[in-house]
Design an enzyme around this catalytic site. Structure first.
Site, PDB file in Angstrom:
ATOM      1  CG  HIS A 128      -2.151  -0.859   1.126  1.00  0.00           C
ATOM      2  ND1 HIS A 128      -2.111  -2.220   1.421  1.00  0.00           N
ATOM      3  CD2 HIS A 128      -3.395  -0.684   0.624  1.00  0.00           C
ATOM      4  CE1 HIS A 128      -3.284  -2.651   1.084  1.00  0.00           C
ATOM      5  NE2 HIS A 128      -4.265  -1.686   0.735  1.00  0.00           N
ATOM      6  CE  LYS A 132      -4.006  -0.407   4.651  1.00  0.00           C
ATOM      7  NZ  LYS A 132      -5.465   0.016   4.981  1.00  0.00           N
TER       8      LYS A 132
END
Ligand SMILES: NC(=O)C1=CN([C@@H]2O[C@H](COP(=O)(O)OP(=O)(O)OC[C@H]3O[C@@H](n4cnc5c(N)ncnc54)[C@H](OP(=O)(O)O)[C@@H]3O)[C@@H](O)[C@H]2O)C=CC1
Ligand SMILES: O=C(O)C1=N[C@H](C(=O)O)C[C@H](O)C1
Length: 233
Positions: A128, A132
């Site tokens: 990600h 995040k």
């Protein structure tokens, strides 16, 4: 449909613009800094924010009787219980990943794991963007549950040091960098052969489309807990 969005970040703002483009009324994006502004009734709340908003979102929902599409990850066990409890009063849609691809991948993993797990080592890698907050991703935890529904394996979150020979375990690894929208891979590693099942999100729009589809679905449901399984089957 009259919608309020919880979260003003990447997902919240994209949900707002996409819902407006689909002809829904969006009264705004909210979080715990301006929750008092959310003082009118809505049909649906879509929450893509942070677990710290959960309690006031549930209080509002209990009073207002709206449907709740919940997508925030990084939840604790007690949070899931709260969602389960309120689903006795209102329809709740909960998914750690609103893309069609991951919904299908989960079903694939449920089917193939029993065929492979005796002879293959299983590992999970998620990637990600660098903003995040939670790791591993909610989706990785959902896939892990699909791989090990009866919790027979040790779950090893990253490896470090003299780890020794691999045991009856599933390794889970989180990569964080740049603007990666979300990538999940499940590896089955056997003697001289590897099977890999992967999903790559090329943009957040796939999650937003799924969340709005879930909201439209939820509008016609009685109280209960709903998931992507109901949307795709
Ligand atoms: N289920 C799914 O399909 C998907 C789920 N997600 C999940 O949705 C959530 C939001 O993602 P994204 O929009 O990318 O994140 P962003 O960081 O862009 O936005 C998060 C929002 O939550 C608010 N927030 C952050 N921390 C807190 C806090 N402690 N208390 C109250 N509010 C807070 C932020 O406000 P501020 O900026 O002021 O901190 C912001 O409005 C994450 O949990 C993510 O994992 C994301 C994509 C798809
Ligand atoms: O934070 C994100 O971006 C995402 N979060 C969800 C997760 O934690 O699984 C879903 C998607 O992977 C994007």
């Amino acid at each position: 449909m009259r919608i309020a969005v919880i979260g003003k970040g990447k997902m919240g703002t994209l949900i707002r613009s996409s819902a407006l483009a689909k002809g829904h009324e969006v009264i705004g994006c909210f979080d715990n800094t301006d929750k008092d502004r959310l003082n009118v009734p809505v049909d649906m709340l879509l929450d893509f924010s942070h677990r710290d908003n959960l309690d006031w979102v549930l209080d509002y929902t209990k009073k207002n009787g709206n449907g709740l599409v919940y997508g925030t990850t990084g939840l604790e066990e007690a949070d899931l219980e709260k969602l389960q409890n309120i689903s006795e009063k209102v329809p709740v849609f909960y998914s750690t990943n609103y893309s069609l691809g991951i919904a299908v991948l989960k079903q694939v993993i449920e089917k193939v794991t029993p065929l492979l797990r005796e002879d293959f080592d299983m590992e999970l890698v998620e990637k990600h963007h660098n903003q995040k907050k939670d790791a591993p991703s909610g989706t990785a935890l959902t896939l892990l549950e699909a791989m090990d529904p009866n919790q027979e394996y040790q779950h090893v979150f990253g490896r470090q040091g003299m780890v020794g020979a691999r045991q009856k375990e599933i390794g889970i690894h989180a990569v964080r960098g740049g603007t990666i929208a979300g990538e999940h891979s499940v590896y089955y590693c056997g003697q001289d052969e590897i099977l890999t099942f992967s999903h790559e999100a090329l943009s957040r729009q796939i999650f937003v489309n799924g969340a709005l589809k879930a909201a439209e679905f939820l509008q016609n449901q009685i109280p209960g807990m709903y998931s992507m399984k109901e949307l795709i089957n």
